[in-house]
Design a protein around this motif. Sequence first.
Motif, PDB file in Angstrom:
ATOM      1  N   VAL A  36     -56.678  -5.276 -16.580  1.00  0.00           N
ATOM      2  CA  VAL A  36     -57.043  -5.003 -17.973  1.00  0.00           C
ATOM      3  C   VAL A  36     -56.418  -6.030 -18.911  1.00  0.00           C
ATOM      4  N   MET A  37     -55.136  -6.355 -18.694  1.00  0.00           N
ATOM      5  CA  MET A  37     -54.470  -7.286 -19.604  1.00  0.00           C
ATOM      6  C   MET A  37     -55.023  -8.698 -19.452  1.00  0.00           C
ATOM      7  N   TYR A  38     -55.356  -9.115 -18.225  1.00  0.00           N
ATOM      8  CA  TYR A  38     -55.983 -10.433 -18.085  1.00  0.00           C
ATOM      9  C   TYR A  38     -57.313 -10.460 -18.825  1.00  0.00           C
ATOM     10  N   ASN A  39     -58.121  -9.423 -18.622  1.00  0.00           N
ATOM     11  CA  ASN A  39     -59.420  -9.383 -19.294  1.00  0.00           C
ATOM     12  C   ASN A  39     -59.281  -9.355 -20.810  1.00  0.00           C
ATOM     13  N   LEU A  40     -58.266  -8.636 -21.318  1.00  0.00           N
ATOM     14  CA  LEU A  40     -58.053  -8.591 -22.756  1.00  0.00           C
ATOM     15  C   LEU A  40     -57.645  -9.957 -23.293  1.00  0.00           C
ATOM     16  N   VAL A  69     -50.218 -12.975 -17.210  1.00  0.00           N
ATOM     17  CA  VAL A  69     -49.008 -13.548 -17.801  1.00  0.00           C
ATOM     18  C   VAL A  69     -49.266 -14.967 -18.296  1.00  0.00           C
ATOM     19  N   GLY A  70     -50.007 -15.745 -17.521  1.00  0.00           N
ATOM     20  CA  GLY A  70     -50.333 -17.110 -17.934  1.00  0.00           C
ATOM     21  C   GLY A  70     -51.105 -17.149 -19.242  1.00  0.00           C
ATOM     22  N   TYR A 102     -49.804 -18.588 -22.911  1.00  0.00           N
ATOM     23  CA  TYR A 102     -50.590 -19.586 -23.638  1.00  0.00           C
ATOM     24  C   TYR A 102     -50.889 -19.114 -25.050  1.00  0.00           C
ATOM     25  N   ILE A 103     -51.286 -17.856 -25.207  1.00  0.00           N
ATOM     26  CA  ILE A 103     -51.610 -17.322 -26.522  1.00  0.00           C
ATOM     27  C   ILE A 103     -50.390 -17.378 -27.438  1.00  0.00           C
ATOM     28  N   ILE A 104     -49.242 -16.968 -26.909  1.00  0.00           N
ATOM     29  CA  ILE A 104     -48.028 -16.920 -27.718  1.00  0.00           C
ATOM     30  C   ILE A 104     -47.584 -18.322 -28.158  1.00  0.00           C
ATOM     31  N   THR A 105     -47.736 -19.280 -27.261  1.00  0.00           N
ATOM     32  CA  THR A 105     -47.193 -20.614 -27.532  1.00  0.00           C
ATOM     33  C   THR A 105     -48.192 -21.597 -28.142  1.00  0.00           C
ATOM     34  N   ARG A 106     -49.498 -21.366 -27.920  1.00  0.00           N
ATOM     35  CA  ARG A 106     -50.464 -22.392 -28.329  1.00  0.00           C
ATOM     36  C   ARG A 106     -51.476 -21.958 -29.381  1.00  0.00           C
TER      37      ARG A 106
END
Length: 221
Positions: A150-154, A210-211, A215-219
């Motif tokens: 679910v979290m990857y898809n989100l 997690v990847g 990416y979202i948090i940093t980029r």
Amino acid sequence: MSKEKKNDMTQGRPLSVLLGFALPIYIGNIFQQLYNWVDTMIVGRFVGQGALAAVGSTGTIMFLIWGFSSGLTTGFTVLTAQSFGAGDEKRVRHSVANGILLSAIVIVLTTVFSMLSARGLLELMNTPADIIDDAYVYTVTICGGIVASVMYNLFSASLRAVGNSRIPLLFLVISAVTNIVLDLFFIIFLQLGVFGAALATDLSQALAAVGCAIYIITREP
């Protein structure tokens, strides 16, 4: 050039922009189907025909779980895409936060329901008695990893909502390769059978989630 400009799908030739956005999604859908296929192939080769039949019999249930989570999380990010298109950064952040909250609720409900009903679903599907135990172990283990799916898809849907379909594909490819490596390690070296195949799937999907999150948090803004 800002990230907003870089991901702006209103600039450039429409056909090339749409193809550049849609092609990674299409390829990603193919890789998404590899999980159960790889598990089935490796289990059949190194565990046995009974285990092969057990994993193969869960394909419909796995498709239901992954399709359900993918459809819901894509729906959660519709407002994200609209807000990004309107240039409203505050609403983008709020929509992502709401998507995470809604996903957490979905994770709890889906995990509990699927784990409690797994045996009944397998019996309803007339799973043969000699493979139902292995099929149950595989299904319950996969259901225990619904949080990763679910979290990857989100996160991948959130990235696509701001025009970035390549990064989710990158992490999905890494995840698919990791799944193969972990399958071989858990099944051949640790002799974990169908449980090892399901665990490999859960861990590889967690890696993709997690990847994307990092990416979202940093980029991303």
